[in-house]
Design a protein around this motif. Structure first.
Motif, PDB file in Angstrom:
ATOM      1  N   ILE A  74       0.802  -1.216   0.000  1.00 58.34           N
ATOM      2  CA  ILE A  74       0.000   0.000   0.000  1.00 58.34           C
ATOM      3  C   ILE A  74       0.838   1.271   0.000  1.00 58.34           C
ATOM      4  N   LEU A  75       2.020   1.252   0.649  1.00 64.12           N
ATOM      5  CA  LEU A  75       2.839   2.466   0.719  1.00 64.12           C
ATOM      6  C   LEU A  75       3.258   2.944  -0.667  1.00 64.12           C
ATOM      7  N   LEU A  76       3.862   2.039  -1.438  1.00 64.11           N
ATOM      8  CA  LEU A  76       4.337   2.432  -2.765  1.00 64.11           C
ATOM      9  C   LEU A  76       3.176   2.726  -3.699  1.00 64.11           C
ATOM     10  N   THR A  77       2.103   1.962  -3.558  1.00 62.95           N
ATOM     11  CA  THR A  77       0.927   2.206  -4.389  1.00 62.95           C
ATOM     12  C   THR A  77       0.407   3.614  -4.195  1.00 62.95           C
ATOM     13  N   CYS A  78       0.260   4.029  -2.953  1.00 61.93           N
ATOM     14  CA  CYS A  78      -0.303   5.347  -2.663  1.00 61.93           C
ATOM     15  C   CYS A  78       0.686   6.465  -2.989  1.00 61.93           C
ATOM     16  N   LEU A  79       1.966   6.193  -2.830  1.00 61.65           N
ATOM     17  CA  LEU A  79       2.963   7.194  -3.194  1.00 61.65           C
ATOM     18  C   LEU A  79       2.866   7.535  -4.678  1.00 61.65           C
ATOM     19  N   PHE A  80       2.758   6.522  -5.504  1.00 62.21           N
ATOM     20  CA  PHE A  80       2.637   6.756  -6.945  1.00 62.21           C
ATOM     21  C   PHE A  80       1.246   7.259  -7.326  1.00 62.21           C
ATOM     22  N   ALA A  81       0.231   6.902  -6.527  1.00 63.36           N
ATOM     23  CA  ALA A  81      -1.118   7.382  -6.820  1.00 63.36           C
ATOM     24  C   ALA A  81      -1.193   8.898  -6.750  1.00 63.36           C
ATOM     25  N   GLY A  82      -0.300   9.512  -5.958  1.00 60.66           N
ATOM     26  CA  GLY A  82      -0.273  10.967  -5.881  1.00 60.66           C
ATOM     27  C   GLY A  82       0.117  11.615  -7.193  1.00 60.66           C
ATOM     28  N   LEU A  83       0.829  10.884  -8.042  1.00 62.27           N
ATOM     29  CA  LEU A  83       1.165  11.403  -9.367  1.00 62.27           C
ATOM     30  C   LEU A  83      -0.015  11.313 -10.318  1.00 62.27           C
ATOM     31  N   ASN A 107      -7.999   0.890   9.171  1.00 59.33           N
ATOM     32  CA  ASN A 107      -8.064   2.351   9.200  1.00 59.33           C
ATOM     33  C   ASN A 107      -6.685   3.000   9.188  1.00 59.33           C
ATOM     34  N   GLY A 108      -5.784   2.475  10.009  1.00 69.16           N
ATOM     35  CA  GLY A 108      -4.455   3.065  10.091  1.00 69.16           C
ATOM     36  C   GLY A 108      -3.698   2.953   8.774  1.00 69.16           C
ATOM     37  N   LEU A 109      -3.745   1.762   8.163  1.00 70.81           N
ATOM     38  CA  LEU A 109      -3.050   1.562   6.901  1.00 70.81           C
ATOM     39  C   LEU A 109      -3.645   2.435   5.798  1.00 70.81           C
ATOM     40  N   LEU A 110      -4.962   2.495   5.749  1.00 71.71           N
ATOM     41  CA  LEU A 110      -5.616   3.306   4.724  1.00 71.71           C
ATOM     42  C   LEU A 110      -5.326   4.787   4.929  1.00 71.71           C
ATOM     43  N   LEU A 156      -2.470   9.861   3.319  1.00 71.17           N
ATOM     44  CA  LEU A 156      -1.511  10.930   3.613  1.00 71.17           C
ATOM     45  C   LEU A 156      -0.329  10.897   2.647  1.00 71.17           C
ATOM     46  N   LEU A 157       0.154   9.698   2.344  1.00 70.46           N
ATOM     47  CA  LEU A 157       1.254   9.584   1.383  1.00 70.46           C
ATOM     48  C   LEU A 157       0.842  10.091   0.008  1.00 70.46           C
ATOM     49  N   SER A 158      -0.329   9.678  -0.421  1.00 70.22           N
ATOM     50  CA  SER A 158      -0.820  10.086  -1.735  1.00 70.22           C
ATOM     51  C   SER A 158      -1.008  11.599  -1.803  1.00 70.22           C
ATOM     52  N   CYS A 159      -1.624  12.162  -0.778  1.00 71.75           N
ATOM     53  CA  CYS A 159      -1.839  13.617  -0.759  1.00 71.75           C
ATOM     54  C   CYS A 159      -0.523  14.377  -0.658  1.00 71.75           C
ATOM     55  N   GLY A 160       0.440  13.836   0.062  1.00 72.17           N
ATOM     56  CA  GLY A 160       1.738  14.505   0.192  1.00 72.17           C
ATOM     57  C   GLY A 160       2.497  14.559  -1.114  1.00 72.17           C
ATOM     58  N   THR A 161       2.273  13.574  -2.002  1.00 73.13           N
ATOM     59  CA  THR A 161       2.960  13.556  -3.292  1.00 73.13           C
ATOM     60  C   THR A 161       2.480  14.678  -4.203  1.00 73.13           C
ATOM     61  N   TYR A 166       4.025  13.329   4.927  1.00 74.83           N
ATOM     62  CA  TYR A 166       4.832  12.106   4.872  1.00 74.83           C
ATOM     63  C   TYR A 166       5.221  11.582   6.263  1.00 74.83           C
ATOM     64  N   ILE A 167       5.654  12.474   7.143  1.00 72.48           N
ATOM     65  CA  ILE A 167       6.141  12.024   8.455  1.00 72.48           C
ATOM     66  C   ILE A 167       5.032  11.364   9.268  1.00 72.48           C
ATOM     67  N   PRO A 168       3.848  11.990   9.419  1.00 68.71           N
ATOM     68  CA  PRO A 168       2.769  11.278  10.122  1.00 68.71           C
ATOM     69  C   PRO A 168       2.380   9.972   9.435  1.00 68.71           C
ATOM     70  N   ALA A 169       2.405   9.964   8.102  1.00 73.76           N
ATOM     71  CA  ALA A 169       2.060   8.737   7.381  1.00 73.76           C
ATOM     72  C   ALA A 169       3.002   7.606   7.765  1.00 73.76           C
ATOM     73  N   TRP A 170       4.276   7.920   7.893  1.00 72.60           N
ATOM     74  CA  TRP A 170       5.246   6.891   8.244  1.00 72.60           C
ATOM     75  C   TRP A 170       5.014   6.348   9.651  1.00 72.60           C
ATOM     76  N   PHE A 171       4.754   7.262  10.608  1.00 73.71           N
ATOM     77  CA  PHE A 171       4.530   6.817  11.984  1.00 73.71           C
ATOM     78  C   PHE A 171       3.232   6.027  12.108  1.00 73.71           C
ATOM     79  N   ILE A 172       2.185   6.451  11.406  1.00 71.55           N
ATOM     80  CA  ILE A 172       0.917   5.712  11.427  1.00 71.55           C
ATOM     81  C   ILE A 172       1.104   4.329  10.831  1.00 71.55           C
ATOM     82  N   TRP A 173       1.879   4.263   9.756  1.00 74.37           N
ATOM     83  CA  TRP A 173       2.162   2.961   9.139  1.00 74.37           C
ATOM     84  C   TRP A 173       2.909   2.055  10.101  1.00 74.37           C
ATOM     85  N   GLN A 174       3.917   2.584  10.777  1.00 70.99           N
ATOM     86  CA  GLN A 174       4.700   1.784  11.703  1.00 70.99           C
ATOM     87  C   GLN A 174       3.839   1.227  12.843  1.00 70.99           C
TER      88      GLN A 174
END
Length: 421
Positions: free
Chosen positions: A209-218, A239-242, A247-252, A284-292
Motif C-alpha cells: 500500500i505504501l508504494l501504491t499510494c505514493l505513486f497514486a499521488g502522481l 483504518n491506520g493503513l488506509l 496521507l502519502l498520496s496527498c503529500g505527493t 509524509y512524516i505522520p504517514a510513516w509513523f501511522i504505518w509503523q
C-alpha cells in the motif's frame, strides 16, 4: 579533446564500426551459445564483420556514389534472406529478429563512417539492450491490458499528432488563450498521470500500500482518498493503513506542483519550494509513523480502479484550464489580486493542476510572481482540506483522527512558510 576530432580518422571510425558489430554480436552469440557449432547463422564474428562491412561500404561510397551503400544493403538483405529460408528447413520456429539485427548492424557500421559515430554507438547499445530483453518485453506485453494500450495510443495522439497542429499565438480576450500552450499543458498533466498509473501498477503489487499510494499521488490523490474512505467502512480494521496511504498520496501532490512549476515557470520555485517541502513533510512524516504503528495488521494492496488516460478527461481538463486562464486574467483585470486569490481557492476545491498551470503561465516573465505563488499555495491548502473533509464525512469514524491533525498541521506549516518567504 573534441569528440568529433577524435573520431576524424577513418581507422578509428572503422574500429568503431567493428566494435559496435561486436556489441550486438556478443548478445546474439550469448543467446545461441548452447546451439551446436555450425547451426548458428550469425554470432559475434559475423556481426563484427557485418559492422565492419558497413563501415567499408561507407568509405567506398566517398569514392563511388552514395548508392553504393544502398546497393550493398540490398545485396546483404538477399544473402541473409536466403540463409534464413534455408534454415527454416531445420528450425520451424525461427525468429526474424536476428535478420533485422544483422541489417541494423550493417547500417550502424555505415553510419559510423559517414559522420555520426556517437549516434551509431548509442544506437548499437540500445539495439543490444532491446535484443537482450526479449523475455521481459514479452512478459510486459502479456500483462498489458487493452485499455492501457489504448491509453498509450491516446497519449501519442494528443501529443505528437494534435499538438503540432494547433496555432501558437495569443487569442481571445486579453490575449489569454494560446491553443498550443493550453494543449501542451494538457499533455504535461496527462503524461504525469500516465507515468504515475504505470509506476503504481508496476511497483504496487510487490511493495504494498505504501508504494501504491505514493505513486497514486502522481495520478489522482483525490480518487484514492475517495476510494480509501469508502473502503474504511468496509474494513475498519485497516483504518491506520488506509490513512497512511491517503496521507502519502496527498503529500505527493506537493512535489508534483513543484515539478509542474519548474516546467511552466521556473521562477516560481524560489517562492514555493519551502512551503511545498514543509507541507509534503507534514503529510509524509505522520504517514510513516501511522504505518509503523499499524503495519502488524498486515499489508493490503487495494486496486485503484482508474483509466490511465481517458480522452474525455483530457478534453475536459483542457476546457477547465482554458476557463480558469480566462477567469484569472479577467478577475485580475476587474478585481485585482483579490479576484485571482478567490479563483485559486475555488479551483482548489476540485483540482490543483489547472490553477497551477494558469498562474504559472500568467506570471511568466517575472510579473505577478508573489501573487501566483500565493494563489498556488491557497489552491493546494484548500485541496488538502477538501480531502480531509472526504475522510471526515465519508470514511469510518476511526480514520478521522489519523488524517485530520496531519492535514491541519501541514497546512499551517505551509502558511507560516509563505509568510516567512
Amino acid at each position: 579533446m573534441d569528440v568529433e576530432l577524435a573520431f576524424a580518422s577513418p581507422y578509428i571510425r572503422l574500429g568503431i564500426a567493428l566494435l559496435l558489430g561486436a556489441i550486438i554480436g556478443i548478445q546474439r552469440g550469448w543467446v545461441e551459445r548452447n546451439e551446436a557449432a555450425g547451426s548458428r547463422i550469425a554470432g559475434i564474428r559475423t556481426y563484427s564483420l557485418v559492422g565492419l562491412l558497413g563501415g567499408i561500404c561507407g568509405l567506398l561510397a566517398d569514392y563511388f556514389s552514395e548508392l553504393f551503400i544502398g546497393l550493398s544493403f540490398v545485396a546483404l538483405t538477399v544473402v541473409l534472406t536466403v540463409a534464413y529460408a534455408l534454415r527454416l528447413k531445420w528450425h520451424t520456429n525461427l525468429s526474424i529478429t536476428g535478420l533485422v539485427g544483422t541489417l541494423i548492424t550493417f547500417l550502424l557500421g555505415a553510419l559510423a563512417i559517414v559522420g555520426e559515430p556517437t549516434l551509431a554507438i548509442s544506437a548499437a547499445v540500445i539495439t543490444a539492450i532491446i535484443l537482450d530483453n526479449k523475455q521481459e518485453l514479452h512478459n510486459a506485453l502479456q500483462r498489458l491490458q487493452e485499455y492501457e494500450l489504448d491509453a498509450a495510443l491516446r497519449l501519442l495522439l494528443i501529443s505528437v499528432v494534435l499538438l503540432p497542429l494547433l496555432p501558437n499565438e495569443p487569442m481571445g480576450p486579453w490575449g489569454a488563450i494560446n491553443p498550443y500552450e493550453i494543449w501542451w499543458m494538457v499533455v504535461l498533466i496527462a503524461g504525469i498521470s500516465f507515468v504515475g498509473y504505470f509506476a503504481m501498477k508496476i511497483g504496487g503489487a510487490q511493495k504494498g500500500i505504501l508504494l501504491t499510494c505514493l505513486f497514486a499521488g502522481l495520478s489522482s490523490s483525490t480518487a484514492l482518498t475517495l476510494q480509501f474512505s469508502h473502503l474504511s467502512k468496509q474494513q475498519p480494521q485497516l483504518n491506520g493503513l488506509l490513512a497512511s496511504g491517503i496521507l502519502l498520496s496527498c503529500g505527493t501532490m506537493f512535489p508534483r506542483i513543484l515539478f509542474v512549476c519548474s516546467v511552466v515557470n521556473r521562477q516560481l520555485i524560489e517562492s514555493l519550494w519551502l512551503p511545498m517541502l514543509l507541507m509534503m513533510l507534514g503529510f509524509y512524516i505522520p504517514a510513516w509513523f501511522i504505518w509503523q504503528r499499524n503495519k502488524q495488521l498486515g499489508q493490503t494492496n487495494p486496486e485503484m480502479k482508474q483509466n490511465p488516460l481517458a480522452l474525455t478527461s483530457a478534453l475536459g481538463f483542457g476546457l477547465i484550464l482554458m476557463l480558469i486562464i480566462l477567469l484569472a486574467n479577467g478577475l485580475q483585470e476587474w478585481f485585482g489580486d483579490t479576484g485571482t486569490l478567490a479563483l485559486a481557492a475555488i479551483s482548489g476545491i476540485t483540482d490543483v493542476d489547472a490553477i497551477t498551470l494558469a498562474l504559472g503561465r500568467q506570471s511568466a516573465g517575472g510579473e505577478m510572481l508573489v501573487l501566483a505563488a500565493m494563489g498556488i499555495f491557497i489552491a493546494a491548502a484548500v485541496n488538502s482540506l477538501v480531502k480531509m473533509g472526504m475522510v471526515w464525512f465519508i470514511g469510518e469514524a476511526g480514520m478521522r483522527k489519523y488524517v485530520a491533525l496531519p492535514v491541519l498541521g501541514a497546512v499551517m506549516l505551509g502558511g507560516l512558510a509563505v509568510i516567512v518567504v
